[in-house]
Design a protein around this motif. Structure first.
Motif, mmCIF file in Angstrom:
data_model
loop_
_atom_site.group_PDB
_atom_site.id
_atom_site.type_symbol
_atom_site.label_atom_id
_atom_site.label_comp_id
_atom_site.label_asym_id
_atom_site.label_seq_id
_atom_site.Cartn_x
_atom_site.Cartn_y
_atom_site.Cartn_z
ATOM 1 N N PRO A 7 -4.533 11.672 61.826
ATOM 2 C CA PRO A 7 -5.557 12.724 61.761
ATOM 3 C C PRO A 7 -6.700 12.286 60.838
ATOM 4 N N TYR A 8 -7.901 12.722 61.162
ATOM 5 C CA TYR A 8 -9.065 12.356 60.362
ATOM 6 C C TYR A 8 -10.023 13.538 60.319
ATOM 7 N N GLY A 10 -13.100 15.829 60.450
ATOM 8 C CA GLY A 10 -14.407 15.709 61.086
ATOM 9 C C GLY A 10 -14.388 14.939 62.397
ATOM 10 N N ALA A 11 -13.273 14.331 62.735
ATOM 11 C CA ALA A 11 -13.103 13.628 64.013
ATOM 12 C C ALA A 11 -11.670 13.892 64.432
ATOM 13 N N SER A 12 -11.298 13.444 65.594
ATOM 14 C CA SER A 12 -9.940 13.771 66.008
ATOM 15 C C SER A 12 -8.901 12.848 65.387
ATOM 16 N N HIS A 13 -9.135 11.542 65.444
ATOM 17 C CA HIS A 13 -8.128 10.593 64.981
ATOM 18 C C HIS A 13 -8.782 9.358 64.398
ATOM 19 N N MET A 14 -7.947 8.563 63.696
ATOM 20 C CA MET A 14 -8.428 7.319 63.121
ATOM 21 C C MET A 14 -7.325 6.277 63.237
ATOM 22 N N ILE A 15 -7.732 5.024 63.430
ATOM 23 C CA ILE A 15 -6.800 3.907 63.391
ATOM 24 C C ILE A 15 -7.044 3.207 62.055
ATOM 25 N N PRO A 16 -6.114 3.311 61.103
ATOM 26 C CA PRO A 16 -6.330 2.700 59.791
ATOM 27 C C PRO A 16 -6.478 1.180 59.896
ATOM 28 N N LEU A 17 -7.192 0.608 58.952
ATOM 29 C CA LEU A 17 -7.428 -0.835 58.980
ATOM 30 C C LEU A 17 -6.135 -1.631 58.887
ATOM 31 N N ASN A 18 -5.101 -1.066 58.232
ATOM 32 C CA ASN A 18 -3.831 -1.800 58.192
ATOM 33 C C ASN A 18 -3.200 -1.893 59.584
ATOM 34 N N GLU A 19 -3.457 -0.910 60.474
ATOM 35 C CA GLU A 19 -2.992 -0.993 61.854
ATOM 36 C C GLU A 19 -3.789 -2.062 62.621
ATOM 37 N N ILE A 52 -11.421 10.541 70.769
ATOM 38 C CA ILE A 52 -11.982 9.396 70.059
ATOM 39 C C ILE A 52 -11.186 9.075 68.808
ATOM 40 N N ALA A 53 -10.831 7.801 68.659
ATOM 41 C CA ALA A 53 -10.157 7.315 67.458
ATOM 42 C C ALA A 53 -11.118 6.390 66.721
ATOM 43 N N ILE A 54 -11.427 6.720 65.491
ATOM 44 C CA ILE A 54 -12.297 5.877 64.679
ATOM 45 C C ILE A 54 -11.643 4.505 64.523
ATOM 46 N N ASN A 55 -12.429 3.466 64.557
ATOM 47 C CA ASN A 55 -12.014 2.049 64.501
ATOM 48 C C ASN A 55 -11.511 1.537 65.847
ATOM 49 N N ARG A 56 -11.696 2.313 66.902
ATOM 50 C CA ARG A 56 -11.233 1.855 68.205
ATOM 51 C C ARG A 56 -11.980 0.616 68.667
ATOM 52 N N GLU A 57 -13.253 0.458 68.275
ATOM 53 C CA GLU A 57 -14.022 -0.723 68.678
ATOM 54 C C GLU A 57 -13.398 -2.002 68.126
ATOM 55 N N LYS A 58 -12.824 -1.922 66.935
ATOM 56 C CA LYS A 58 -12.160 -3.099 66.348
ATOM 57 C C LYS A 58 -10.959 -3.519 67.209
ATOM 58 N N ILE A 59 -10.225 -2.536 67.688
ATOM 59 C CA ILE A 59 -9.076 -2.810 68.561
ATOM 60 C C ILE A 59 -9.555 -3.395 69.881
ATOM 61 N N ASN A 60 -10.582 -2.783 70.460
ATOM 62 C CA ASN A 60 -11.107 -3.250 71.742
ATOM 63 C C ASN A 60 -11.551 -4.705 71.667
ATOM 64 N N GLN A 61 -12.222 -5.076 70.580
ATOM 65 C CA GLN A 61 -12.684 -6.459 70.408
ATOM 66 C C GLN A 61 -11.513 -7.427 70.246
#
Length: 159
Positions: A7-8, A10-19, A52-61
């Protein structure tokens, strides 16, 4: 299994940098075909903030730059208007994902709702896809064709 459902505010979800870093290490340590399972998709969902999950672009790349990535699977999308189908989605990098619907107790009679179970048996060199009787619109044949084609490409890189 990538945890994309933190949970995050102001947004729905987040992918932490450790993930993100965990996935980077997993991808770097193996050249075997890789499937990524997640709750909240890193693809475009239905375009609402809920998907939308924040940091999703990092995963996509990371996945776009990995020659062993086959496909991703996700659920979530509680508001989807396509509960009666197995749905294909692409992320911003062109990676492919499949939404595998499953019933929830709050949705009423679960026998009337679609579900999809994907069983991967690497020791037997196969995968099995079971689709519930309520799945009316299915991209199952496209899914199977894509996965087989992608696996053949990855395996040919080993030869």
């Amino acid at each position: 299994f990538l945890n994309t459902a933190f949970p995050y505010p102001g947004a729905s979800h987040m992918i932490p940098l450790n993930e993100v870093n965990w996935l980077r290490q997993v991808l770097a340590s193996s050249s075997k075909p890789t499937f990524v399972f997640m709750h909240v998709s890193t693809s475009d969902g239905s375009g609402t903030d809920y998907d939308i999950a924040i940091n999703r672009e990092k995963i996509n790349q990371l996945l776009a730059n990995d020659d062993s990535f086959v496909a991703g699977f996700f659920g979530h999308s509680h508001h989807s208007d396509k509960w009666d189908g197995l749905r294909k989605q692409l992320d911003s990098e062109g990676n492919i994902y499949f939404h595998t619907p499953a019933p929830h107790e709050w949705m009423g009679n679960s026998s009337l709702l679609p579900w999809v179970v994907v069983t991967i048996e690497p020791r037997k060199n196969r995968f099995i896809i079971e689709v519930g009787p309520s799945v009316k619109r299915s991209e199952l044949s496209e899914f199977a064709f894509y996965v087989i084609q992608r696996l053949e490409k990855i395996i040919s890189n080993f030869l």
